[in-house]
Design an enzyme around this catalytic site. Structure first.
Site, PDB file in Angstrom:
ATOM      1  N   HIS A  53     -27.762  22.995  -0.484  1.00  0.00           N
ATOM      2  CA  HIS A  53     -27.060  22.933   0.787  1.00  0.00           C
ATOM      3  C   HIS A  53     -26.365  24.264   1.059  1.00  0.00           C
ATOM      4  O   HIS A  53     -26.249  25.114   0.164  1.00  0.00           O
ATOM      5  CB  HIS A  53     -26.048  21.786   0.803  1.00  0.00           C
ATOM      6  CG  HIS A  53     -25.082  21.770  -0.349  1.00  0.00           C
ATOM      7  ND1 HIS A  53     -24.192  22.780  -0.608  1.00  0.00           N
ATOM      8  CD2 HIS A  53     -24.887  20.854  -1.317  1.00  0.00           C
ATOM      9  CE1 HIS A  53     -23.484  22.481  -1.666  1.00  0.00           C
ATOM     10  NE2 HIS A  53     -23.904  21.323  -2.142  1.00  0.00           N
TER      11      HIS A  53
HETATM   12  P1  TYD Z   1     -23.165  16.819  -3.739  1.00  0.00           P
HETATM   13  O1  TYD Z   1     -22.675  17.718  -2.658  1.00  0.00           O
HETATM   14  O2  TYD Z   1     -24.497  16.172  -3.523  1.00  0.00           O
HETATM   15  O3  TYD Z   1     -23.162  17.562  -5.130  1.00  0.00           O
HETATM   16  P2  TYD Z   1     -23.871  18.976  -5.509  1.00  0.00           P
HETATM   17  O4  TYD Z   1     -23.225  20.027  -4.671  1.00  0.00           O
HETATM   18  O5  TYD Z   1     -23.595  19.174  -6.942  1.00  0.00           O
HETATM   19  O6  TYD Z   1     -25.336  18.826  -5.248  1.00  0.00           O
HETATM   20  O7  TYD Z   1     -22.061  15.700  -3.967  1.00  0.00           O
HETATM   21  C1  TYD Z   1     -22.331  14.512  -4.692  1.00  0.00           C
HETATM   22  C2  TYD Z   1     -21.485  13.385  -4.120  1.00  0.00           C
HETATM   23  O8  TYD Z   1     -20.092  13.663  -4.304  1.00  0.00           O
HETATM   24  C3  TYD Z   1     -21.694  13.179  -2.638  1.00  0.00           C
HETATM   25  O9  TYD Z   1     -21.695  11.786  -2.392  1.00  0.00           O
HETATM   26  C4  TYD Z   1     -20.469  13.803  -2.004  1.00  0.00           C
HETATM   27  C5  TYD Z   1     -19.415  13.634  -3.062  1.00  0.00           C
HETATM   28  N1  TYD Z   1     -18.403  14.703  -3.060  1.00  0.00           N
HETATM   29  C6  TYD Z   1     -17.093  14.417  -2.684  1.00  0.00           C
HETATM   30  O10 TYD Z   1     -16.755  13.278  -2.325  1.00  0.00           O
HETATM   31  N2  TYD Z   1     -16.160  15.422  -2.716  1.00  0.00           N
HETATM   32  C7  TYD Z   1     -16.477  16.675  -3.101  1.00  0.00           C
HETATM   33  O11 TYD Z   1     -15.611  17.570  -3.136  1.00  0.00           O
HETATM   34  C8  TYD Z   1     -17.844  16.967  -3.478  1.00  0.00           C
HETATM   35  C9  TYD Z   1     -18.250  18.351  -3.901  1.00  0.00           C
HETATM   36  C10 TYD Z   1     -18.763  15.952  -3.455  1.00  0.00           C
END
Ligand code: TYD
Length: 140
Positions: A53
């Protein structure tokens, strides 16, 4: 502006002594933003790719406080770079609007992420084609 060139490795000073190591990371001192949020990622298998992302608002610093991983960044215009996170006193600074993939997690990897914002899922761009369109001004 090439956002890939804004990403950079940071080296934090180690205040080690005979008792062990201590690394300090202060907002606006050791990283170029006030730290509003931390989260950490562990238990990811080596074949997992996380991230995938870009963020419209958030800046990050990623530090492997244990183990190792890699971060690939792309600007959506053909520029990319790969950073190896393999020492607890180094991190990588990631500016806004840069695509990021985290991968090659070692079994003992604990990837600490410092963020400049509180969490807001709406500022995430999770579709790479959409990201490419936005950065090339074909859409907004
Ligand atoms: P995600 O953005 O997919 O993780 P990565 O960047 O490692 O791929 O986040 C995983 C899950 O956690 C998603 O449901 C969103 C949640 N999340 C939060 O609630 N708060 C946060 O600060 C972050 C980074 C993720």
């Amino acid at each position: 502006m090439n956002v890939v060139s804004l990403a950079q490795m940071l080296e934090f000073s180690q205040k080690g002594d005979e008792r062990g190591h201590l690394v300090v990371v202060e907002g606006m001192e050791d990283v170029p933003f006030d730290i509003k949020r931390i989260f950490y990622i562990y238990g990811s298998d080596p074949d997992v790719v996380r991230g995938q992302h870009a963020n419209r608002e958030s800046e990050f610093v990623l530090i492997n406080v244990a183990g190792t991983s890699k971060v690939k960044v792309k600007d959506g215009k053909g520029n990319e770079a790969v950073y190896s996170l393999n020492r607890p006193h180094t991190g990588v600074y990631l500016p806004r609007m840069i695509w990021k993939d985290m991968y090659d997690f070692s079994e003992d990897s604990v990837l600490l992420c410092l963020a400049s914002t509180h969490y807001d899922g709406n500022e995430y761009i999770r579709d790479y084609d959409e990201f490419v369109k936005i950065v090339n001004n074909q859409n907004s």
